[in-house]
Design a protein around this motif. Structure first.
Motif: not given
Length: 155
Positions: A83, A64, A68, A32, A38, A49, A100-101, A34-35
Protein backbone atom coordinates in the motif's frame (compact mmCIF):
# COMPACT_ATOMS: atom_id res chain seq x y z
CA UNK A 1 -23.01 -14.79 -7.92
CA UNK A 2 -21.15 -18.09 -7.89
CA UNK A 3 -17.40 -18.58 -7.63
CA UNK A 4 -17.33 -19.46 -11.34
CA UNK A 5 -19.03 -16.17 -12.26
CA UNK A 6 -16.65 -14.33 -9.94
CA UNK A 7 -13.65 -15.98 -11.63
CA UNK A 8 -14.83 -14.86 -15.10
CA UNK A 9 -15.53 -11.34 -13.78
CA UNK A 10 -12.01 -11.05 -12.34
CA UNK A 11 -10.50 -12.30 -15.61
CA UNK A 12 -12.54 -9.76 -17.62
CA UNK A 13 -11.59 -6.88 -15.31
CA UNK A 14 -7.93 -7.88 -15.50
CA UNK A 15 -7.95 -7.80 -19.30
CA UNK A 16 -10.05 -4.64 -19.54
CA UNK A 17 -8.17 -2.44 -17.05
CA UNK A 18 -4.71 -3.98 -16.83
CA UNK A 19 -4.41 -5.54 -20.33
CA UNK A 20 -2.91 -8.63 -18.71
CA UNK A 21 -4.47 -12.03 -17.98
CA UNK A 22 -5.35 -13.23 -14.49
CA UNK A 23 -4.07 -16.81 -14.34
CA UNK A 24 -4.96 -17.83 -10.80
CA UNK A 25 -8.10 -18.40 -8.71
CA UNK A 26 -10.56 -15.86 -7.39
CA UNK A 27 -13.26 -16.99 -4.98
CA UNK A 28 -15.52 -15.88 -2.15
CA UNK A 29 -14.07 -16.62 1.27
CA UNK A 30 -16.78 -16.81 3.95
CA UNK A 31 -14.19 -16.38 6.74
CA UNK A 32 -13.30 -12.82 5.72
CA UNK A 33 -14.84 -10.42 8.22
CA UNK A 34 -13.08 -7.05 8.26
CA UNK A 35 -11.80 -6.68 4.70
CA UNK A 36 -13.33 -6.65 1.24
CA UNK A 37 -10.66 -8.82 -0.34
CA UNK A 38 -7.22 -10.31 0.07
CA UNK A 39 -4.39 -11.13 -2.33
CA UNK A 40 -2.42 -14.18 -1.25
CA UNK A 41 1.30 -13.75 -1.91
CA UNK A 42 2.13 -17.46 -1.84
CA UNK A 43 -0.59 -18.85 -4.08
CA UNK A 44 -1.42 -15.64 -6.03
CA UNK A 45 -5.12 -16.30 -5.43
CA UNK A 46 -7.62 -13.59 -4.53
CA UNK A 47 -10.18 -14.05 -1.73
CA UNK A 48 -13.23 -11.79 -1.74
CA UNK A 49 -15.89 -11.05 0.86
CA UNK A 50 -19.39 -11.85 -0.43
CA UNK A 51 -20.98 -9.47 2.11
CA UNK A 52 -19.70 -6.46 0.13
CA UNK A 53 -21.57 -7.68 -2.96
CA UNK A 54 -24.77 -8.25 -0.98
CA UNK A 55 -24.64 -4.95 0.91
CA UNK A 56 -23.04 -2.48 -1.54
CA UNK A 57 -23.61 -4.08 -4.95
CA UNK A 58 -21.51 -4.96 -7.96
CA UNK A 59 -19.81 -1.56 -8.30
CA UNK A 60 -18.17 -1.91 -4.87
CA UNK A 61 -17.11 -5.48 -5.66
CA UNK A 62 -15.53 -4.35 -8.96
CA UNK A 63 -13.57 -1.68 -7.04
CA UNK A 64 -12.31 -4.29 -4.57
CA UNK A 65 -11.33 -6.60 -7.44
CA UNK A 66 -9.38 -3.80 -9.14
CA UNK A 67 -7.58 -3.06 -5.85
CA UNK A 68 -6.59 -6.70 -5.38
CA UNK A 69 -5.55 -7.00 -9.04
CA UNK A 70 -3.18 -4.05 -8.48
CA UNK A 71 -1.48 -6.11 -5.75
CA UNK A 72 -1.51 -9.17 -8.03
CA UNK A 73 -0.01 -7.67 -11.18
CA UNK A 74 2.63 -5.61 -9.38
CA UNK A 75 3.72 -8.61 -7.30
CA UNK A 76 3.94 -10.84 -10.38
CA UNK A 77 6.06 -8.19 -12.14
CA UNK A 78 8.36 -7.80 -9.12
CA UNK A 79 7.42 -4.16 -8.52
CA UNK A 80 6.19 -2.46 -5.34
CA UNK A 81 2.85 -4.08 -4.49
CA UNK A 82 2.38 -2.81 -0.92
CA UNK A 83 0.00 0.00 0.00
CA UNK A 84 2.80 2.47 0.72
CA UNK A 85 4.72 1.86 -2.54
CA UNK A 86 4.54 4.55 -5.25
CA UNK A 87 4.04 1.90 -7.97
CA UNK A 88 0.95 0.64 -6.18
CA UNK A 89 -0.50 4.10 -5.61
CA UNK A 90 0.09 5.11 -9.24
CA UNK A 91 -1.57 1.96 -10.57
CA UNK A 92 -4.55 2.46 -8.23
CA UNK A 93 -5.01 5.93 -9.63
CA UNK A 94 -4.54 4.77 -13.23
CA UNK A 95 -7.27 2.09 -13.04
CA UNK A 96 -9.50 4.17 -10.71
CA UNK A 97 -9.45 1.59 -7.92
CA UNK A 98 -10.34 2.57 -4.33
CA UNK A 99 -7.62 2.64 -1.70
CA UNK A 100 -10.05 1.39 0.98
CA UNK A 101 -13.42 -0.29 0.68
CA UNK A 102 -16.62 1.01 2.24
CA UNK A 103 -17.58 -0.06 5.74
CA UNK A 104 -20.05 -2.88 6.28
CA UNK A 105 -23.03 -2.13 8.48
CA UNK A 106 -23.79 -5.79 9.23
CA UNK A 107 -20.43 -6.41 10.92
CA UNK A 108 -21.29 -4.21 13.90
CA UNK A 109 -21.88 -6.89 16.47
CA UNK A 110 -23.08 -6.43 19.99
CA UNK A 111 -20.14 -5.23 22.03
CA UNK A 112 -19.64 -5.69 25.72
CA UNK A 113 -17.60 -4.11 28.45
CA UNK A 114 -16.53 -6.14 31.45
CA UNK A 115 -15.95 -4.20 34.63
CA UNK A 116 -13.33 -5.41 37.11
CA UNK A 117 -12.16 -3.68 40.26
CA UNK A 118 -9.35 -4.08 42.74
CA UNK A 119 -10.33 -5.38 46.18
CA UNK A 120 -7.66 -3.20 47.89
CA UNK A 121 -7.66 0.21 46.15
CA UNK A 122 -11.03 -0.02 44.30
CA UNK A 123 -9.46 0.94 40.96
CA UNK A 124 -11.86 -0.07 38.17
CA UNK A 125 -10.82 -1.73 34.91
CA UNK A 126 -12.93 -1.85 31.72
CA UNK A 127 -12.12 -4.71 29.40
CA UNK A 128 -13.67 -6.27 26.28
CA UNK A 129 -12.19 -9.69 26.98
CA UNK A 130 -12.32 -11.72 30.17
CA UNK A 131 -9.43 -11.56 32.63
CA UNK A 132 -8.28 -14.58 34.58
CA UNK A 133 -8.65 -13.08 38.07
CA UNK A 134 -6.62 -15.85 39.69
CA UNK A 135 -3.66 -15.08 37.42
CA UNK A 136 -3.67 -11.26 37.11
CA UNK A 137 -3.57 -8.61 39.84
CA UNK A 138 -4.04 -4.84 40.09
CA UNK A 139 -1.27 -2.87 38.38
CA UNK A 140 -1.31 -0.15 41.02
CA UNK A 141 -1.25 -2.02 44.34
CA UNK A 142 -1.01 -5.74 43.39
CA UNK A 143 -4.42 -6.37 44.98
CA UNK A 144 -6.84 -9.11 43.93
CA UNK A 145 -9.12 -8.33 40.94
CA UNK A 146 -12.86 -8.92 41.33
CA UNK A 147 -15.39 -9.13 38.49
CA UNK A 148 -18.16 -6.54 38.99
CA UNK A 149 -20.51 -6.45 35.97
CA UNK A 150 -20.96 -6.87 32.25
CA UNK A 151 -22.37 -4.00 30.19
CA UNK A 152 -23.74 -4.90 26.75
CA UNK A 153 -23.86 -2.23 24.05
CA UNK A 154 -25.85 -2.49 20.83
CA UNK A 155 -23.90 -1.07 17.89
Amino acid sequence: MTNYELQTLVEEISLQYFHKPFRHRAYFNPRLRTTGGRYMLGSHNIDLNRKYLEEHGTAELVGIIKHELCHYHLHIEGRGYKHRDPDFRNLLQKVDAPRHCSALTTTNRNQRNLIYSCSKCNLTFKRKRRINTSKYVCGRCKGKLVFREEIKQDS
